[in-house]
Design an enzyme around this catalytic site. Structure first.
Site, mmCIF file in Angstrom:
data_model
loop_
_atom_site.group_PDB
_atom_site.id
_atom_site.type_symbol
_atom_site.label_atom_id
_atom_site.label_comp_id
_atom_site.label_asym_id
_atom_site.label_seq_id
_atom_site.Cartn_x
_atom_site.Cartn_y
_atom_site.Cartn_z
ATOM 1 N N ASP A 122 4.215 -15.828 -2.361
ATOM 2 C CA ASP A 122 3.620 -16.703 -1.236
ATOM 3 C C ASP A 122 2.190 -16.829 -1.545
ATOM 4 O OD1 ASP A 122 4.291 -18.117 0.774
ATOM 5 O OD2 ASP A 122 4.416 -16.257 2.113
ATOM 6 N N SER B 178 3.914 -12.173 4.837
ATOM 7 C CA SER B 178 4.269 -11.512 5.981
ATOM 8 C C SER B 178 3.948 -9.938 5.718
ATOM 9 C CB SER B 178 5.697 -11.529 6.681
ATOM 10 O OG SER B 178 6.696 -11.511 5.365
ATOM 11 N N GLU C 257 2.555 -23.108 2.650
ATOM 12 C CA GLU C 257 2.825 -23.606 3.769
ATOM 13 C C GLU C 257 1.871 -25.182 3.992
ATOM 14 O OE1 GLU C 257 1.513 -20.915 7.029
ATOM 15 O OE2 GLU C 257 2.570 -19.413 6.285
ATOM 16 N N LYS D 20 5.281 -20.280 -2.983
ATOM 17 C CA LYS D 20 5.578 -20.932 -1.665
ATOM 18 C C LYS D 20 4.272 -21.051 -1.055
ATOM 19 C CE LYS D 20 7.223 -18.732 1.947
ATOM 20 N NZ LYS D 20 5.979 -19.132 2.825
ATOM 21 N N GLU E 199 10.566 -23.015 9.650
ATOM 22 C CA GLU E 199 10.131 -21.900 10.122
ATOM 23 C C GLU E 199 10.366 -22.299 11.913
ATOM 24 O OE1 GLU E 199 7.567 -19.076 8.914
ATOM 25 O OE2 GLU E 199 7.646 -17.866 10.781
HETATM 26 O O1 KIV Z 1 5.746 -14.409 4.731
HETATM 27 C C1 KIV Z 1 6.855 -14.771 4.768
HETATM 28 O O2 KIV Z 1 7.710 -13.560 4.956
HETATM 29 C C2 KIV Z 1 7.491 -16.004 5.178
HETATM 30 C C3 KIV Z 1 8.758 -15.961 5.644
HETATM 31 C C4 KIV Z 1 9.026 -15.475 6.984
HETATM 32 C C5 KIV Z 1 9.362 -17.452 5.358
HETATM 33 O O3 KIV Z 1 6.762 -17.076 4.836
#
Ligand code: KIV
Length: 251
Positions: free
Chosen positions: A79, A41, A109, A107, A176
């Protein structure tokens, strides 16, 4: 990471927020948050991109390094941006880059379709947080940020995704914008905690983009967020006061 399953067994909620820089990460860490996510994000709320699909691994590494300097206690999760985990070997190499930058976990997706990547990263000794439901990296194909799990077919697919992610070795999974009832079913089916964002109150924990929580990105606030602060207004107020003071001093 066993701690996360134990937290769930004890009925303890997991708290998670995003940070992309040193001061925010340090403030969140000092506030007692469990998990700090350097989310992709970043692309929208810091770098000014339209969505997360332009974020690069180099950008994530840069911001993970900054956030890591501010974290002493929370779990720092990095991420993996789009197209950095298209196959298991690439996933491991990208995950290693975030770990070298200071993340303790990564993390990604995807559900059942991403089991080989999750298994490979976990097999390399790197903890993985899953992310299912609305997947922002697929927003262009999806045509927007739409709620998932409302129909029986979608709910069944999400339950399968959640089970696959847990079996592949993830220590927690983000849900989400999943319908509250489907999120409840997934939460009761899993041993690992579910961390919801816009997915109702039945999840084992909650995560938000910090800019949404504190009103620092006023141009777009997701429907499910009620900001707890209005930091953008404070910045404008302070900047305007400075401008007025400076101009009147020079007059
Ligand atoms: O990128 C991010 O901030 C996220 C969260 C919204 C879970 O993946």
């Amino acid at each position: 990471m066993q701690d996360f399953r134990e937290k769930k067994r004890r009925g303890e909620r997991v708290t998670a927020l995003t940070a992309y820089d040193y001061p925010t990460a340090r403030l969140l860490d000092e506030s007692g948050i469990d998990v700090i996510l350097v989310g992709d994000s970043l692309g929208m709320v810091v770098l000014g991109y339209e969505d997360t699909t332009q974020v690069t691994l180099a950008e994530m590494v840069h911001h993970t390094r900054a956030a890591a300097r501010g974290v002493k206690r929370a779990l720092l999760v990095g991420d993996l941006p789009i197209h950095t985990y298209d196959d298991p070997a690439q996933a491991v190499s990208s995950a290693r880059a975030l770990i070298e930058a200071g993340a303790e976990a990564v993390k990604l997706e995807g559900g059942a379709s991403h089991v080989p990547q999750i298994e490979a990263i976990v097999g390399a000794g790197i903890p993985v947080m899953g992310h299912i439901g609305m997947l922002p990296q697929s927003v262009r194909e999806e045509g927007g940020y739409k709620i998932k799990g409302r129909t029986q077919a979608e709910a069944a697919a999400l339950l399968q995704d959640a089970a696959a992610v847990e079996k592949a070795g993830a220590f927690a999974v983000v849900l989400e914008i999943v319908s509250a009832e489907t999120a409840r079913q997934i939460t009761s089916a899993l041993e690992i905690p579910t961390i919801g964002i816009g997915s109702g109150s039945h999840c084992d924990g909650q995560i938000l983009v910090t800019h949404d929580l504190i009103g620092l990105f006023p141009w777009f606030t997701p429907k499910f967020v009620s900001p707890d602060a209005r930091v953008a207004d404070e910045i404008r107020r302070a900047a305007q006061a400075f401008i007025r003071r400076t101009k009147s001093d020079s007059a």
